[in-house]
Design a protein around this motif. Structure first.
Motif, PDB file in Angstrom:
ATOM      1  N   UNK A 148       0.840  -1.204   0.000  1.00 25.35           N
ATOM      2  CA  UNK A 148       0.000   0.000   0.000  1.00 25.35           C
ATOM      3  C   UNK A 148       0.873   1.252   0.000  1.00 25.35           C
ATOM      4  N   UNK A 149       0.618   2.108  -0.985  1.00 23.45           N
ATOM      5  CA  UNK A 149       1.408   3.326  -1.131  1.00 23.45           C
ATOM      6  C   UNK A 149       0.538   4.529  -0.803  1.00 23.45           C
ATOM      7  N   UNK A 150       0.994   5.306   0.161  1.00 17.91           N
ATOM      8  CA  UNK A 150       0.320   6.571   0.481  1.00 17.91           C
ATOM      9  C   UNK A 150       1.409   7.617   0.648  1.00 17.91           C
ATOM     10  N   UNK A 151       1.230   8.781   0.013  1.00 16.35           N
ATOM     11  CA  UNK A 151       2.234   9.832   0.205  1.00 16.35           C
ATOM     12  C   UNK A 151       2.000  10.477   1.579  1.00 16.35           C
ATOM     13  N   UNK A 152       2.900  11.384   1.951  1.00 16.00           N
ATOM     14  CA  UNK A 152       2.861  11.936   3.307  1.00 16.00           C
ATOM     15  C   UNK A 152       1.529  12.624   3.593  1.00 16.00           C
ATOM     16  N   UNK A 153       0.987  13.322   2.583  1.00 17.80           N
ATOM     17  CA  UNK A 153      -0.262  14.061   2.792  1.00 17.80           C
ATOM     18  C   UNK A 153      -1.415  13.091   3.029  1.00 17.80           C
ATOM     19  N   UNK A 154      -1.450  12.012   2.226  1.00 17.45           N
ATOM     20  CA  UNK A 154      -2.535  11.038   2.385  1.00 17.45           C
ATOM     21  C   UNK A 154      -2.425  10.334   3.729  1.00 17.45           C
ATOM     22  N   UNK A 155      -1.195   9.971   4.091  1.00 20.91           N
ATOM     23  CA  UNK A 155      -0.997   9.270   5.367  1.00 20.91           C
ATOM     24  C   UNK A 155      -1.482  10.134   6.540  1.00 20.91           C
ATOM     25  N   UNK A 156      -1.164  11.421   6.448  1.00 19.34           N
ATOM     26  CA  UNK A 156      -1.586  12.327   7.514  1.00 19.34           C
ATOM     27  C   UNK A 156      -3.111  12.398   7.590  1.00 19.34           C
ATOM     28  N   UNK A 157      -3.726  12.419   6.399  1.00 16.21           N
ATOM     29  CA  UNK A 157      -5.190  12.482   6.354  1.00 16.21           C
ATOM     30  C   UNK A 157      -5.796  11.202   6.932  1.00 16.21           C
ATOM     31  N   UNK A 158      -5.250  10.046   6.515  1.00 15.77           N
ATOM     32  CA  UNK A 158      -5.787   8.764   6.999  1.00 15.77           C
ATOM     33  C   UNK A 158      -5.671   8.675   8.519  1.00 15.77           C
ATOM     34  N   UNK A 159      -4.531   9.105   9.027  1.00 16.42           N
ATOM     35  CA  UNK A 159      -4.318   9.056  10.479  1.00 16.42           C
ATOM     36  C   UNK A 159      -5.225  10.044  11.183  1.00 16.42           C
ATOM     37  N   UNK A 160      -5.286  11.272  10.640  1.00 19.23           N
ATOM     38  CA  UNK A 160      -6.082  12.330  11.264  1.00 19.23           C
ATOM     39  C   UNK A 160      -7.555  11.966  11.330  1.00 19.23           C
ATOM     40  N   UNK A 161      -8.019  11.248  10.292  1.00 19.88           N
ATOM     41  CA  UNK A 161      -9.448  10.897  10.231  1.00 19.88           C
ATOM     42  C   UNK A 161      -9.700   9.495  10.767  1.00 19.88           C
ATOM     43  N   UNK A 162      -8.682   8.881  11.364  1.00 23.65           N
ATOM     44  CA  UNK A 162      -8.810   7.538  11.958  1.00 23.65           C
ATOM     45  C   UNK A 162      -9.352   6.531  10.931  1.00 23.65           C
ATOM     46  N   UNK A 163      -8.765   6.562   9.732  1.00 21.28           N
ATOM     47  CA  UNK A 163      -9.276   5.710   8.652  1.00 21.28           C
ATOM     48  C   UNK A 163      -8.395   4.491   8.373  1.00 21.28           C
ATOM     49  N   UNK A 164      -7.348   4.297   9.156  1.00 18.62           N
ATOM     50  CA  UNK A 164      -6.562   3.070   9.011  1.00 18.62           C
ATOM     51  C   UNK A 164      -7.280   2.007   9.835  1.00 18.62           C
ATOM     52  N   UNK A 165      -7.764   0.952   9.172  1.00 15.45           N
ATOM     53  CA  UNK A 165      -8.574  -0.055   9.863  1.00 15.45           C
ATOM     54  C   UNK A 165      -7.698  -1.124  10.511  1.00 15.45           C
ATOM     55  N   UNK A 166      -6.705  -1.605   9.753  1.00 17.26           N
ATOM     56  CA  UNK A 166      -5.810  -2.657  10.231  1.00 17.26           C
ATOM     57  C   UNK A 166      -4.370  -2.331   9.855  1.00 17.26           C
ATOM     58  N   UNK A 167      -3.440  -2.732  10.737  1.00 16.10           N
ATOM     59  CA  UNK A 167      -2.021  -2.645  10.382  1.00 16.10           C
ATOM     60  C   UNK A 167      -1.381  -4.021  10.588  1.00 16.10           C
ATOM     61  N   UNK A 168      -0.253  -4.234   9.899  1.00 20.17           N
ATOM     62  CA  UNK A 168       0.513  -5.475  10.073  1.00 20.17           C
ATOM     63  C   UNK A 168       1.472  -5.311  11.245  1.00 20.17           C
ATOM     64  N   UNK A 169       1.624  -6.380  12.038  1.00 16.68           N
ATOM     65  CA  UNK A 169       2.650  -6.357  13.079  1.00 16.68           C
ATOM     66  C   UNK A 169       4.023  -6.527  12.447  1.00 16.68           C
ATOM     67  N   UNK A 170       4.111  -7.438  11.463  1.00 18.52           N
ATOM     68  CA  UNK A 170       5.379  -7.717  10.797  1.00 18.52           C
ATOM     69  C   UNK A 170       5.116  -7.564   9.297  1.00 18.52           C
ATOM     70  N   UNK A 171       5.311  -6.335   8.833  1.00 18.78           N
ATOM     71  CA  UNK A 171       4.935  -5.925   7.474  1.00 18.78           C
ATOM     72  C   UNK A 171       5.422  -6.905   6.394  1.00 18.78           C
TER      73      UNK A 171
END
Lengths: 224, 79
Positions: A148-171
């Protein structure tokens, strides 16, 4: 609760998805062929399954995103409908413009097919409400293009809006910020690379995916 | 009309395939290869009343399907 599973040529997790949805909702989903220009009436959720739609030609999900049924799916999502895309389904949702970012070839270049540990990054969605934030799940991944590729602006938006549903422990694939699944702005569209529908029965090796489908069914019962 | 479309990864987007190719070239003894970026080339044959119209339609095709403009750039060449 009324659900539908979209079937493209090359879909191969459509029946797994149907089993998982039926198990949670008590009702068989309708299987909808990609050439249908309309969805069945009164749906609560549309699921786009994993697989290799159109042979992954051009880019994974790119051709499927232009299929006649996808116009109806986009309209359904824009009306506030719930849409779940898993693996190739996530790729299709991104290519259809329903979710931001891009999914590229895995950083390690190899097809990754194994169980991974996920962390629930938000419980605030109809897909994750039966989980606790921070809860660890074991769910399989099986993909070649899940980076999954997100640039810095998108990542900030996803984090700010609590839109990351799941993350990997060991990518397993090089995804930006270990992101395994993201929500749309209205939190009603979820795309994720791991396969919750392959973790809904002890016979399959685990049941950590069950709560995702139970969340959806519970939301439909209360009319969320 | 004949056209050629180049689709390449945007600068700054990591290209794991290009990197693997670069490593392989180094391992084969091709010294001094500092970077490889992999892309796609599409030859398109289309009807168009003019070169301007052809280019406009090809650019639209790239934006809507042929390139993923989140991570890719494209270049249209009329032959």
């Amino acid at each position: 609760m009324k659900t539908a599973v979209i079937v493209f040529p090359g879909s191969n997790c459509d029946r797994d998805m149907a089993v998982a949805l039926e198990q949670a909702t008590g009702r068989k989903p309708q299987m909808v062929w990609h050439k249908d220009a309309a969805l069945p009436q009164g749906l609560d959720l549309v699921a786009i399954p994993g697989g290799f739609s159109f042979g992954d030609y051009l880019r994974c999900g790119a051709i499927a995103a232009q299929a006649p049924v996808m116009r109806a799916v986009v309209a359904f999502a824009n009306r506030g409908g719930h849409v779940l895309g898993v693996c190739n389904g996530f790729q299709v949702l991104i290519e259809a413009g329903l979710l931001p970012g891009a999914l590229m070839r895995n950083a390690g270049l190899t097809f990754v097919c194994r169980d991974v540990t996920l962390e629930v990054a938000t419980a605030d969605s109809v897909f994750t409400s039966a989980y606790a934030r921070g809860q660890a799940l074991t769910v399989p991944v099986a993909h070649h293009d899940g980076n999954y590729v997100a640039d810095a602006a998108l990542l900030e938006r996803l984090r700010g809006e609590d839109r990351i549903a799941f993350t990997y422990r060991d990518n397993p694939n090089g995804s930006t910020a270990d992101i395994a699944g993201v929500l749309s702005g209205n939190r009603r569209v979820l795309g994720m690379m791991p396969h919750p529908e392959r973790a809904v029965d002890p016979v399959l090796g685990g049941t950590d995916g069950t709560a995702l489908f139970d969340s959806i069914a519970a939301a439909a019962r209360i009319g969320a | 009309m004949q056209a050629r479309i180049y689709v390449t990864l945007k600068q700054g987007v990591l290209d794991p395939q290009g990197e693997a190719v670069r490593h392989a070239l180094g391992a084969m003894g091709f010294d001094g290869v500092h970077g490889v970026r992999q892309g796609k080339l599409l030859d398109v044959e289309l009807d168009a009343a003019s070169r301007d119209e052809a280019e406009a339609r090809l650019r639209e095709m790239c934006e809507k399907l042929l390139a993923n403009t989140v991570i890719e750039d494209f270049r249209v060449e009329l032959l």
